[in-house]
Motif scaffolding. Structure first.
Motif, PDB file in Angstrom:
ATOM      1  N   GLU A  76      -0.406  -6.152  -0.666  1.00  0.00           N
ATOM      2  CA  GLU A  76       0.621  -6.348   0.351  1.00  0.00           C
ATOM      3  C   GLU A  76       0.045  -6.352   1.773  1.00  0.00           C
ATOM      4  O   GLU A  76       0.739  -6.654   2.730  1.00  0.00           O
ATOM      5  CB  GLU A  76       1.699  -5.259   0.246  1.00  0.00           C
ATOM      6  CG  GLU A  76       2.504  -5.346  -1.028  1.00  0.00           C
ATOM      7  CD  GLU A  76       3.233  -6.676  -1.165  1.00  0.00           C
ATOM      8  OE1 GLU A  76       4.036  -6.972  -0.268  1.00  0.00           O
ATOM      9  OE2 GLU A  76       2.987  -7.402  -2.134  1.00  0.00           O
ATOM     10  N   ILE A  78      -1.705  -7.881   4.767  1.00  0.00           N
ATOM     11  CA  ILE A  78      -1.734  -9.293   5.115  1.00  0.00           C
ATOM     12  C   ILE A  78      -2.432  -9.489   6.457  1.00  0.00           C
ATOM     13  O   ILE A  78      -2.182  -8.760   7.410  1.00  0.00           O
ATOM     14  CB  ILE A  78      -0.290  -9.862   5.136  1.00  0.00           C
ATOM     15  CG1 ILE A  78      -0.262 -11.315   5.591  1.00  0.00           C
ATOM     16  CG2 ILE A  78       0.644  -9.058   6.012  1.00  0.00           C
ATOM     17  CD1 ILE A  78       1.128 -11.943   5.497  1.00  0.00           C
ATOM     18  N   ASP A  80      -2.330 -12.269   8.718  1.00  0.00           N
ATOM     19  CA  ASP A  80      -1.767 -13.563   9.080  1.00  0.00           C
ATOM     20  C   ASP A  80      -2.171 -13.864  10.515  1.00  0.00           C
ATOM     21  O   ASP A  80      -1.749 -13.177  11.444  1.00  0.00           O
ATOM     22  CB  ASP A  80      -0.237 -13.535   8.971  1.00  0.00           C
ATOM     23  CG  ASP A  80       0.356 -14.881   9.365  1.00  0.00           C
ATOM     24  OD1 ASP A  80       0.154 -15.848   8.615  1.00  0.00           O
ATOM     25  OD2 ASP A  80       0.972 -14.982  10.446  1.00  0.00           O
ATOM     26  N   ARG A 120       3.166  -6.761   4.223  1.00  0.00           N
ATOM     27  CA  ARG A 120       4.131  -7.831   3.989  1.00  0.00           C
ATOM     28  C   ARG A 120       5.559  -7.318   3.827  1.00  0.00           C
ATOM     29  O   ARG A 120       6.508  -8.080   3.742  1.00  0.00           O
ATOM     30  CB  ARG A 120       3.712  -8.548   2.692  1.00  0.00           C
ATOM     31  CG  ARG A 120       4.123  -9.975   2.592  1.00  0.00           C
ATOM     32  CD  ARG A 120       3.719 -10.522   1.238  1.00  0.00           C
ATOM     33  NE  ARG A 120       2.291 -10.697   1.116  1.00  0.00           N
ATOM     34  CZ  ARG A 120       1.642 -11.796   1.511  1.00  0.00           C
ATOM     35  NH1 ARG A 120       2.304 -12.783   2.049  1.00  0.00           N
ATOM     36  NH2 ARG A 120       0.341 -11.894   1.369  1.00  0.00           N
ATOM     37  N   ASP A 121       5.694  -6.016   3.787  1.00  0.00           N
ATOM     38  CA  ASP A 121       6.972  -5.381   3.454  1.00  0.00           C
ATOM     39  C   ASP A 121       8.129  -5.819   4.355  1.00  0.00           C
ATOM     40  O   ASP A 121       7.968  -5.980   5.554  1.00  0.00           O
ATOM     41  CB  ASP A 121       6.804  -3.872   3.551  1.00  0.00           C
ATOM     42  CG  ASP A 121       7.821  -3.147   2.726  1.00  0.00           C
ATOM     43  OD1 ASP A 121       7.439  -2.629   1.668  1.00  0.00           O
ATOM     44  OD2 ASP A 121       8.990  -3.106   3.130  1.00  0.00           O
ATOM     45  N   ARG A 122       9.306  -5.961   3.744  1.00  0.00           N
ATOM     46  CA  ARG A 122      10.499  -6.395   4.464  1.00  0.00           C
ATOM     47  C   ARG A 122      11.172  -5.269   5.222  1.00  0.00           C
ATOM     48  O   ARG A 122      12.044  -5.505   6.036  1.00  0.00           O
ATOM     49  CB  ARG A 122      11.511  -6.930   3.443  1.00  0.00           C
ATOM     50  CG  ARG A 122      11.660  -8.417   3.470  1.00  0.00           C
ATOM     51  CD  ARG A 122      12.680  -8.832   2.444  1.00  0.00           C
ATOM     52  NE  ARG A 122      12.185  -8.662   1.072  1.00  0.00           N
ATOM     53  CZ  ARG A 122      12.956  -8.760   0.004  1.00  0.00           C
ATOM     54  NH1 ARG A 122      14.240  -8.978   0.135  1.00  0.00           N
ATOM     55  NH2 ARG A 122      12.433  -8.637  -1.209  1.00  0.00           N
ATOM     56  N   HIS A 137       4.997  -3.123   9.478  1.00  0.00           N
ATOM     57  CA  HIS A 137       5.608  -3.965   8.453  1.00  0.00           C
ATOM     58  C   HIS A 137       6.178  -5.242   9.072  1.00  0.00           C
ATOM     59  O   HIS A 137       6.702  -5.212  10.180  1.00  0.00           O
ATOM     60  CB  HIS A 137       6.754  -3.218   7.771  1.00  0.00           C
ATOM     61  CG  HIS A 137       6.290  -2.159   6.832  1.00  0.00           C
ATOM     62  ND1 HIS A 137       7.157  -1.416   6.066  1.00  0.00           N
ATOM     63  CD2 HIS A 137       5.055  -1.721   6.526  1.00  0.00           C
ATOM     64  CE1 HIS A 137       6.467  -0.562   5.331  1.00  0.00           C
ATOM     65  NE2 HIS A 137       5.190  -0.716   5.592  1.00  0.00           N
ATOM     66  N   LEU A 138       6.109  -6.329   8.319  1.00  0.00           N
ATOM     67  CA  LEU A 138       6.682  -7.585   8.811  1.00  0.00           C
ATOM     68  C   LEU A 138       8.175  -7.429   9.092  1.00  0.00           C
ATOM     69  O   LEU A 138       8.714  -8.076   9.983  1.00  0.00           O
ATOM     70  CB  LEU A 138       6.464  -8.717   7.797  1.00  0.00           C
ATOM     71  CG  LEU A 138       5.030  -9.146   7.520  1.00  0.00           C
ATOM     72  CD1 LEU A 138       5.020 -10.484   6.799  1.00  0.00           C
ATOM     73  CD2 LEU A 138       4.207  -9.235   8.798  1.00  0.00           C
ATOM     74  N   SER A 192       3.759  -1.168  -0.445  1.00  0.00           N
ATOM     75  CA  SER A 192       3.330  -2.109  -1.476  1.00  0.00           C
ATOM     76  C   SER A 192       4.237  -2.021  -2.680  1.00  0.00           C
ATOM     77  O   SER A 192       4.889  -1.028  -2.927  1.00  0.00           O
ATOM     78  CB  SER A 192       1.921  -1.764  -1.900  1.00  0.00           C
ATOM     79  OG  SER A 192       1.984  -0.704  -2.815  1.00  0.00           O
ATOM     80  N   LEU A 305       7.692 -14.915   5.669  1.00  0.00           N
ATOM     81  CA  LEU A 305       6.485 -14.425   4.986  1.00  0.00           C
ATOM     82  C   LEU A 305       6.743 -13.145   4.194  1.00  0.00           C
ATOM     83  O   LEU A 305       6.020 -12.850   3.247  1.00  0.00           O
ATOM     84  CB  LEU A 305       5.372 -14.141   6.008  1.00  0.00           C
ATOM     85  CG  LEU A 305       4.241 -15.158   6.094  1.00  0.00           C
ATOM     86  CD1 LEU A 305       4.758 -16.511   6.523  1.00  0.00           C
ATOM     87  CD2 LEU A 305       3.167 -14.683   7.068  1.00  0.00           C
ATOM     88  N   SER A 306       7.748 -12.389   4.601  1.00  0.00           N
ATOM     89  CA  SER A 306       7.991 -11.126   3.905  1.00  0.00           C
ATOM     90  C   SER A 306       8.838 -11.326   2.658  1.00  0.00           C
ATOM     91  O   SER A 306       9.013 -10.403   1.873  1.00  0.00           O
ATOM     92  CB  SER A 306       8.660 -10.113   4.841  1.00  0.00           C
ATOM     93  OG  SER A 306       9.970 -10.536   5.156  1.00  0.00           O
ATOM     94  N   THR A 308       9.012 -14.431  -0.042  1.00  0.00           N
ATOM     95  CA  THR A 308       8.708 -15.802  -0.446  1.00  0.00           C
ATOM     96  C   THR A 308       9.282 -16.123  -1.824  1.00  0.00           C
ATOM     97  O   THR A 308       8.835 -17.053  -2.476  1.00  0.00           O
ATOM     98  CB  THR A 308       7.181 -16.037  -0.435  1.00  0.00           C
ATOM     99  OG1 THR A 308       6.575 -15.003  -1.208  1.00  0.00           O
ATOM    100  CG2 THR A 308       6.618 -16.014   0.967  1.00  0.00           C
TER     101      THR A 308
END
Ligand SMILES: [Zn+2]
Length: 510
Positions: A76, A78, A80, A120-122, A137-138, A192, A305-306, A308
């Motif tokens: 998880e 990332i 970017d 990547r977590d929402r 976190h994203l 994660s 991205l969080s 997909t």
């Protein structure tokens, strides 16, 4: 190594608890999670730390490295380049302000990593880790509506680091300490969805309440607000962003939106905190809530991205086709179109992506920063679709990493390698750039250089064992080469020795 030996022993004992997730859950079970922690002897408690003062900056950094090494292996985690660029442009002025204001000593500036790790977590979360690392976190990037709001969160977390709150917690020498450190990793790893981390969250059959993640005291929270507020103002951000972030968190807490806002659990909004922040704002100050176009696009990127999942991607594309979109502000439209174009491309619907890109480009025409983001997206989509894109000058990191891939695809690996080589010379800890340089070297048949770049990527990821393996392979290769590259071979020898010594240090910490 350790000027005060008592501290060295304690440092190693702490670090001993920071192994794999299973070790962490074992140490949690020992200290007891749900009950109020009681001091006990044995593996769960710590030796005394002598003078009781904070741990040294280097000990704290080693602790941070240890945690981050695990985080970097988390799927998880990332890197970017587009989001990292945006966040870094907020982070750097805050660091500078902290140094200028004297909150960050020269020593701390040099020893700590000052690196933001994105997950990547929402969920909406940000947390300070030992040694100058920050988790983000994203979900938080997706929910803030301005750079100022994002800056307020980063400034607050940065203040926890500069005020040495983490080391103060660790130095408290109570039985809670190993638990705090374990929880810190768990808090970070809860990001994660990997099964090991999920298992680690189950202690004695009971789900661990994330409320227990790194609990700073209320005084520490207020201090982080006070110092953070000063940092953000000095760094050129609108201090009203602090208040509007609080409004946002308050609204979420009224909705009882705890699951989506872990940040609220680790940072409870007390009335004292709210009053403090309001008291600091000039009388009558109000956050003018104008959504900037580039921010709308970055937020939209974090959102897409969080999540997909195919349904989410479809929804995102559908939003761009809603007739009501035209009623929204240009910035909001840019956000929707940006996310939709990305989503369409990743569903391999390149015709739709192309049409959405054309709409996005016409709407971002007048705004340089938004236009740049649209061009980067155009390259990204070209990389996915195999279609052509307009080249851009690789000024920033995002441009460099995306253009390098485009060049490699077009058979211009030498151009990519040369741009990447200059970059890593200045940014030796950039694992992604090293990895890409490895690929560019491979594409040119420069095998020795490729293996060395791969080794350096492992160093940047702090996996020294993997790095040494690759360096040794490179040494063997250099020795058996028909036309020896003496310069490269001597660099490889030096680096092998250096990284072997890092590996030995790492082994001693265990
Ligand atoms: Zn805090």
């Amino acid at each position: 190594m350790h000027p005060r030996c008592g501290r060295g022993v304690a440092g190693r004992a702490l670090i001993g608890l920071l192994l794999a997730g299973s070790m962490v859950s074992a140490s949690l079970a020992q200290t007891g999670v749900d009950a109020a922690p009681t001091p006990r002897a044995g593996a769960g408690s710590l030796p005394t730390m002598g003078d009781g003062s904070d741990m040294t900056t280097s000990a704290e950094r080693r602790l941070g490295d240890r945690i981050v090494r695990e985080l970097m292996r988390d799927p998880e985690y990332i890197d970017d380049p587009v989001l990292a660029d945006y966040v870094d442009a907020i982070w750097q002025p805050l660091l500078k302000a902290a140094h200028l204001r004297g909150e960050m000593s020269d020593e701390m500036q040099q020893r700590f990593a000052w690196q933001i790790m994105m997950g990547r977590d929402r969920s909406v979360n940000a947390f300070a880790l030992p040694g100058g690392y920050l988790g983000l976190h994203l979900g938080l990037i997706a929910v803030v509506t301005s750079r100022d709001e994002l800056a307020s969160v980063l400034a607050h977390e940065l203040a926890h680091v500069t005020q040495r709150h983490i080391s103060r917690l660790i130095t408290k020498q109570n039985a809670q300490t190993p638990w705090i450190i374990g929880a810190m990793i768990l808090g970070a790893m809860a990001a994660s969805k990997n099964p090991d981390a999920a298992n680690a969250l189950l202690v004695g059959g009971q789900a661990l309440s994330a409320q227990n993640q790194l609990n700073f005291s209320r005084d520490m929270e207020r201090e982080a607000d006070r110092v953070g507020f000063g940092l953000m103002a000095d760094a050129g951000f609108a201090p009203e962003g602090f208040a509007s972030m609080f409004d946002k968190l308050q609204a979420a807490s009224r909705l009882n939106d705890n699951g989506a806002f872990p940040y609220l659990r680790s940072h409870p909004l007390t009335s004292a905190r709210i009053a403090d922040v309001q008291g600091r704002l000039p009388l009558g100050a109000r956050h003018v809530d104008v959504l900037a176009m580039d921010h709308a696009m970055v937020s939209a990127r974090a959102r897409v991205l969080s999540n997909t999942a195919i349904d989410a991607l479809r929804d995102t594309v559908a939003q761009a086709q809603a007739p009501k979109l035209a009623e929204q502000s240009a910035a909001q439209q840019a956000g929707v179109l940006y996310a939709a174009a990305w989503a369409a491309a990743h569903m391999r619907d390149f015709e739709v992506a192309k049409r959405l890109m054309a709409r996005l480009q016409s709407i971002t025409d007048a705004d340089a920063s938004a236009q740049r983001l649209a061009r980067l997206l155009d390259i990204e989509i070209a990389l996915v679709s195999g279609q052509s894109a307009t080249e851009i000058v690789p000024r920033g990191r995002a441009e460099l990493l995306l253009m390098s891939q485009l060049w490699m695809r077009e058979g211009k690996a030498a151009q990519a390698a040369s741009a990447l080589q200059s970059w890593v010379a200045l940014h030796p800890r950039d694992a992604s750039a090293w990895q890409m340089l490895g690929r560019a070297n491979t594409a040119q048949g420069q095998v020795l250089r490729a293996v060395r770049a791969e080794a350096e990527a492992q160093v940047a990821l702090m996996d020294y064992a993997a790095a040494v393996d690759r360096f040794k392979a490179a040494q063997a290769m250099a020795r058996s080469a028909a036309t020896p590259d003496h310069i490269e071979a001597s660099i490889i020898d030096t680096r092998t020795r250096q990284v072997q010594s890092l590996l030995r240090e790492q082994a001693l910490e265990r």
